[in-house]
Write a protein that holds these residues in place. Structure first.
Motif, PDB file in Angstrom:
ATOM      1  N   SER A   1       0.852  -1.194   0.000  1.00  0.00           N
ATOM      2  CA  SER A   1       0.000   0.000   0.000  1.00  0.00           C
ATOM      3  C   SER A   1       0.883   1.237   0.000  1.00  0.00           C
ATOM      4  CB  SER A   1      -0.905   0.008   1.235  1.00  0.00           C
ATOM      5  OG  SER A   1      -1.662   1.209   1.301  1.00  0.00           O
ATOM      6  N   PRO A   2       0.446   2.294  -0.680  1.00  0.00           N
ATOM      7  CA  PRO A   2       1.269   3.510  -0.723  1.00  0.00           C
ATOM      8  C   PRO A   2       1.200   4.345   0.548  1.00  0.00           C
ATOM      9  CG  PRO A   2      -0.728   3.812  -2.003  1.00  0.00           C
ATOM     10  CD  PRO A   2      -0.724   2.377  -1.560  1.00  0.00           C
ATOM     11  N   PHE A   3       0.278   4.008   1.470  1.00  0.00           N
ATOM     12  CA  PHE A   3       0.193   4.789   2.701  1.00  0.00           C
ATOM     13  C   PHE A   3      -0.511   3.995   3.799  1.00  0.00           C
ATOM     14  CE2 PHE A   3      -4.006   5.529   1.018  1.00  0.00           C
ATOM     15  CZ  PHE A   3      -4.819   5.665   2.134  1.00  0.00           C
ATOM     16  N   ILE A   4      -0.356   4.483   5.031  1.00  0.00           N
ATOM     17  CA  ILE A   4      -1.080   3.957   6.191  1.00  0.00           C
ATOM     18  C   ILE A   4      -1.614   5.150   6.968  1.00  0.00           C
ATOM     19  CG2 ILE A   4      -0.898   2.678   8.372  1.00  0.00           C
ATOM     20  CD1 ILE A   4       1.448   1.148   7.134  1.00  0.00           C
ATOM     21  N   PHE A   5      -2.861   5.056   7.394  1.00  0.00           N
ATOM     22  CA  PHE A   5      -3.431   6.052   8.307  1.00  0.00           C
ATOM     23  C   PHE A   5      -3.973   5.275   9.506  1.00  0.00           C
ATOM     24  CE2 PHE A   5      -5.969   9.386  10.084  1.00  0.00           C
ATOM     25  CZ  PHE A   5      -5.364  10.563   9.662  1.00  0.00           C
ATOM     26  N   THR A   6      -3.333   5.433  10.651  1.00  0.00           N
ATOM     27  CA  THR A   6      -3.608   4.584  11.797  1.00  0.00           C
ATOM     28  C   THR A   6      -4.764   5.102  12.646  1.00  0.00           C
ATOM     29  OG1 THR A   6      -2.158   5.726  13.363  1.00  0.00           O
ATOM     30  CG2 THR A   6      -1.128   4.105  11.882  1.00  0.00           C
TER      31      THR A   6
ATOM     32  N   ASP B   1      -4.185   8.386  14.152  1.00  0.00           N
ATOM     33  CA  ASP B   1      -4.009   9.476  13.181  1.00  0.00           C
ATOM     34  C   ASP B   1      -2.565   9.653  12.725  1.00  0.00           C
ATOM     35  OD1 ASP B   1      -6.698   9.918  13.306  1.00  0.00           O
ATOM     36  OD2 ASP B   1      -6.570  11.769  14.485  1.00  0.00           O
ATOM     37  N   GLU B   2      -1.782   8.593  12.781  1.00  0.00           N
ATOM     38  CA  GLU B   2      -0.451   8.647  12.178  1.00  0.00           C
ATOM     39  C   GLU B   2      -0.605   8.431  10.674  1.00  0.00           C
ATOM     40  OE1 GLU B   2       3.183   7.545  15.057  1.00  0.00           O
ATOM     41  OE2 GLU B   2       2.153   5.840  14.179  1.00  0.00           O
ATOM     42  N   PHE B   3      -0.062   9.335   9.897  1.00  0.00           N
ATOM     43  CA  PHE B   3      -0.192   9.308   8.440  1.00  0.00           C
ATOM     44  C   PHE B   3       1.193   9.084   7.855  1.00  0.00           C
ATOM     45  CE2 PHE B   3      -2.020  11.897   4.620  1.00  0.00           C
ATOM     46  CZ  PHE B   3      -2.170  10.716   3.911  1.00  0.00           C
TER      47      PHE B   3
ATOM     48  N   GLU C   1       2.531  14.998   9.176  1.00  0.00           N
ATOM     49  CA  GLU C   1       1.958  15.368  10.471  1.00  0.00           C
ATOM     50  C   GLU C   1       0.946  16.500  10.396  1.00  0.00           C
ATOM     51  OE1 GLU C   1       5.039  16.059  13.295  1.00  0.00           O
ATOM     52  OE2 GLU C   1       5.782  14.004  13.211  1.00  0.00           O
ATOM     53  N   ASN C   2       0.888  17.208   9.277  1.00  0.00           N
ATOM     54  CA  ASN C   2       0.006  18.367   9.209  1.00  0.00           C
ATOM     55  C   ASN C   2      -0.284  18.719   7.750  1.00  0.00           C
ATOM     56  OD1 ASN C   2       2.378  19.804   8.308  1.00  0.00           O
ATOM     57  ND2 ASN C   2       2.987  19.994  10.465  1.00  0.00           N
TER      58      ASN C   2
END
Length: 337
Positions: free
Chosen positions: A5-10, A13-15, A32-33
């Motif tokens: 996957s190209p990303f994780i959003f936990t 809210d860790e991106f 982070e922002n």
């Protein structure tokens, strides 16, 4: 057809995104922002029209999540909307995603702020999930175009690293390969970021699909020697009349395909169709910094003082396109999207 996957959003809210400039090496970056998100989109850390929209939706949430009252929320929303839209002008999915977040906030202004913020977070996940479903529907719809085992040329990267799902054009190739309908894939390297040779080849390797990397300039001889049955590409914006904006080089491929009687297919989600535009004759085409042509990962590719011009996209007129594939079905000429 997954496993990466190209990303994780936990849940916390860790991106975390994969920096696609370094693929096939895996390098992760934490966003982070809002400023981090805008940088990731503008600097090509993430790319691919659908993924840019998804990342922007999550970045929008990061921008507004700490608002304490409605005034603060509205100000944070306006800042997020303005800054995210300014990152890359050509791909319509970005605009669609941030407008979805902005409208959601406006339409729920009667709710407590904390509930609105939760809705924005959920909407980002909804955009992501909808894209994954759309990818599969596109792939299934496209099978009617495969009348034999196909030799396919594809351009840039339109797979999991472009959408978060199985992909658009590359998702179709993956799905068709599972049905034993793909003989071989020709992957053009896609200068100047080499998304084809670095990213598409990476995904095809993971899927155990037979492929060869070719130079961008080899497309003509491949068609001349009848080594290609069809071309499948993605899109960054599609007008009502079927004009397609996509990674620069797409127009050249389409012209050569028409000359050599090679089918030319475009795959994109419905969110890529900009029905506010009758055609793309006046589209704002992103011109990126010339250093992206003159250098690659710190290596100089041209003499000191060399100048360059880098259009990131081009427009393929509708008369060069045989079919446009979306999750809703297949559009054919004369296009009325």
């Amino acid at each position: 057809m997954g496993g990466y996957s190209p990303f994780i959003f936990t849940d916390n809210d860790e991106f975390i995104v994969i920096d696609q400039r370094f693929l096939p090496q895996i390098k992760k970056v934490k966003l982070e922002n809002l400023n981090d998100t805008c940088m990731a989109i503008k600097d090509m850390i993430v790319r691919g029209a659908p993924l840019i929209g998804i990342v922007a939706a999550f970045g929008y949430y990061l921008a507004i999540k700490n608002a304490k009252d409605l005034d603060e929320l509205n100000q944070a929303s306006l800042t997020a909307y303005t800054n995210l839209l300014a990152t890359r002008p050509t791909a319509v999915n970005l605009k669609w995603a941030v407008e979805s977040q902005k409208k959601l906030i406006e339409q729920n202004a009667f709710l407590p702020v904390e509930k609105i913020i939760k809705k924005v977070r959920a909407n980002a996940f909804g955009i992501f999930e909808d894209q994954k479903k759309a990818d599969y529907e596109m792939a299934k719809n496209a099978l009617v175009l495969f009348d034999k085992k196909m030799r396919i040329l594809t351009h840039c990267n339109t797979g999991s690293f472009a959408t978060g799902g199985i992909g658009t054009a590359l998702g179709i190739i993956k799905y068709a390969a599972q049905q034993n309908l793909v003989e071989e894939v020709y992957v053009d390297e896609t200068r100047p970021y080499f998304q084809g040779s670095r990213i598409t080849a990476f995904e095809l390797s993971k899927e155990n699909i037979n492929y060869k990397i070719v130079t961008d300039s080899a497309c003509g001889i491949l068609m001349q020697k009848k080594l290609i049955d069809c071309i499948i590409v993605g899109a960054d914006r599609i007008a009502k009349n079927g004009d397609v904006a996509n990674k620069v080089g797409t127009y050249c491929l389409a012209q050569l395909a028409k000359l050599h009687n090679v089918k030319f297919f475009v795959a994109a989600p419905e969110s890529t169709i900009d029905r506010s535009l009758n055609n793309l004759s006046d589209l704002d085409i992103e011109i990126r910094d010339s250093s992206e042509i003159l250098n690659f990962n710190g290596v100089n590719l041209a003499p000191d003082g060399a100048k360059a011009l880098y259009f990131a996209f081009d427009v393929t007129p509708n008369y060069l396109i045989d079919s446009i594939i979306t999750e809703k079905g297949i559009y054919r000429p004369d296009f009325e999207l």
